[in-house]
Design a protein around this motif. Sequence first.
Motif, short mmCIF file in Angstrom:
data_model
loop_
_atom_site.label_atom_id
_atom_site.label_comp_id
_atom_site.label_asym_id
_atom_site.label_seq_id
_atom_site.Cartn_x
_atom_site.Cartn_y
_atom_site.Cartn_z
N TRP A 1 -94.40 57.80 -37.73
CA TRP A 1 -93.14 58.37 -38.20
C TRP A 1 -93.06 58.30 -39.72
O TRP A 1 -92.66 59.26 -40.38
CB TRP A 1 -91.95 57.64 -37.56
CG TRP A 1 -91.78 57.95 -36.11
CD1 TRP A 1 -92.31 58.99 -35.42
CD2 TRP A 1 -91.02 57.19 -35.16
NE1 TRP A 1 -91.93 58.94 -34.09
CE2 TRP A 1 -91.14 57.85 -33.91
CE3 TRP A 1 -90.26 56.02 -35.23
CZ2 TRP A 1 -90.51 57.38 -32.75
CZ3 TRP A 1 -89.64 55.55 -34.08
CH2 TRP A 1 -89.76 56.22 -32.85
N GLU A 2 -93.47 57.17 -40.28
CA GLU A 2 -93.46 57.02 -41.74
C GLU A 2 -94.41 58.02 -42.39
O GLU A 2 -94.10 58.61 -43.43
CB GLU A 2 -93.83 55.58 -42.11
CG GLU A 2 -93.67 55.24 -43.58
CD GLU A 2 -94.91 55.58 -44.41
OE1 GLU A 2 -94.77 55.77 -45.64
OE2 GLU A 2 -96.01 55.66 -43.81
N GLN A 3 -95.57 58.24 -41.77
CA GLN A 3 -96.54 59.19 -42.32
C GLN A 3 -96.02 60.63 -42.25
O GLN A 3 -96.51 61.49 -42.98
CB GLN A 3 -97.87 59.08 -41.57
CG GLN A 3 -98.63 57.80 -41.88
CD GLN A 3 -99.96 57.72 -41.16
OE1 GLN A 3 -100.41 58.68 -40.53
NE2 GLN A 3 -100.60 56.56 -41.24
N ASN A 4 -95.03 60.87 -41.40
CA ASN A 4 -94.42 62.19 -41.30
C ASN A 4 -93.16 62.31 -42.15
O ASN A 4 -92.34 63.20 -41.94
CB ASN A 4 -94.10 62.51 -39.83
CG ASN A 4 -95.30 63.05 -39.08
OD1 ASN A 4 -95.55 64.26 -39.04
ND2 ASN A 4 -96.07 62.15 -38.49
N GLY A 5 -93.00 61.40 -43.10
CA GLY A 5 -91.93 61.52 -44.07
C GLY A 5 -90.60 60.93 -43.66
O GLY A 5 -89.58 61.20 -44.30
N VAL A 6 -90.58 60.11 -42.61
CA VAL A 6 -89.34 59.51 -42.13
C VAL A 6 -89.22 58.09 -42.67
O VAL A 6 -90.20 57.34 -42.69
CB VAL A 6 -89.31 59.49 -40.59
CG1 VAL A 6 -88.07 58.77 -40.07
CG2 VAL A 6 -89.37 60.91 -40.04
N ARG A 7 -88.03 57.71 -43.09
CA ARG A 7 -87.79 56.31 -43.45
C ARG A 7 -87.74 55.48 -42.17
O ARG A 7 -87.08 55.87 -41.20
CB ARG A 7 -86.48 56.16 -44.21
CG ARG A 7 -86.50 56.65 -45.64
CD ARG A 7 -85.19 56.28 -46.33
NE ARG A 7 -85.05 54.83 -46.48
CZ ARG A 7 -83.91 54.22 -46.85
NH1 ARG A 7 -82.81 54.94 -47.06
NH2 ARG A 7 -83.86 52.92 -46.97
N VAL A 8 -88.42 54.35 -42.18
CA VAL A 8 -88.48 53.50 -40.99
C VAL A 8 -88.17 52.06 -41.39
O VAL A 8 -88.72 51.54 -42.37
CB VAL A 8 -89.87 53.56 -40.32
CG1 VAL A 8 -89.92 52.60 -39.12
CG2 VAL A 8 -90.20 54.98 -39.87
#
Length: 435
Positions: free
Chosen positions: A28-35
């Motif tokens: 998810w982080e690699q897809n630009g989402v803050r986690v």
Amino acid sequence: MHILIITHYFPPLNEIASIRLFCFAKYWEQNGVRVSVLTTKKSAPADLSYQKDISPSIAIYELEYRRKFRFLNIASEKKTSPLSSVELRPKTSWRALLKRVGRHIYYGLGLSQIEHHNWVKVAAEKGIQISQEENITHIFSSFGPSQSHVIASRIISKISNTAIWVADYRDLWSQNHIYSTKGIFNLIEKAIERKVLRRAKLITTVSEPLRIALLNLHSDKQVMTIYNGFDPADFPSTITQARAKKRQTPIKIAYLGRIYPGFRDPSPLFQAIRELELADKLESGSLLIQFYGKFMGNLEALIAKYNVTQWVEVVGQVDYSESLRIQRDCDWLLFLESSRREAAGVLPGKLFEYIMSRTPILGIGIDPSTSAGELIIESNTGLALGNNIATIKNALLTSVLSSNHTYSLNENFMRKYSRKVQAEELLAVLKKIGH
């Protein structure tokens, strides 16, 4: 978009459940989402060998807590020998009866939540703070333990207008084939589960049978299947490519995981080996079954019962990278699961590791009608033999000892069960789902 993951299982804790949550966070982080991740503080004596390079942009909140009511944990305490971590049977029947009754009360009345109340309280408070200060848009909690969902429920009750809650089930809660209670206690447990989940927008789980079971209990919810799988980063190309293996002497069968007495049970295999030995169809030194893991249940008692000491070795716990090497280098991998109808949908992450090792799988307790058995057959990576002793003996002679099994894992199968693909598919759903 900012996702808060709530989970006990996360690196460096070396448990198969940690992989699912770590991969969601990573991809998810690699897809630009803050986690952000809200989890428990990890410390010895837990195995902390699942070391991963976690992106510094993923915020990890580890909260330390004490078991406030440890005396209530009578149902889950296990008496073990210091060397092998093999469970010792109670010496008297009244102790066994007391333990069973205590277990029903402990889970059925939700006392496990009371025992972990301190964790629920501090984590919920921290989660509310994070959600309000960091603009959390989605909360993703993963069962088990149930406290992850309880924490998410408390958080969402305070910020319900600003975030969406997704409840993930790696295993079932009140319908669990190993841990759930019976009778009136189970009715209470189901009522607790329904109450906790009432604000969840979406439920995810790991197989189609589990999805149906959850839909029957939570009929007002949307339930979708996000399988367990494998992380491509954990398997170098030398493993994922087809390869020839030299026959070893003895033939080595490896089991990596836990033993649950009466559920994940090697008894049918032990009985088959003993009968072959008595019939002079099994040469001394031709076969060795190695068990790797910390929690071995009643394994030593079963070894003695079936008199298979010369065929079995209890090795103990190994770290994650070593477990992958063992899976790759042995001749066969032993997969155990209960044959009970309630377990038909169980599809653990360990099975996907087995498949990606490209080592043939010997499935005991499962048959092609179960999710695990179907997966083994679909991937063409092994045998799903059930509990039939004659079938197991025949497989040992014609496939295992002769190394007469071939398979070819195809790219479509690998893509379907890639944790990267699964994380991205779930992320697409999270982006679309509304309040």
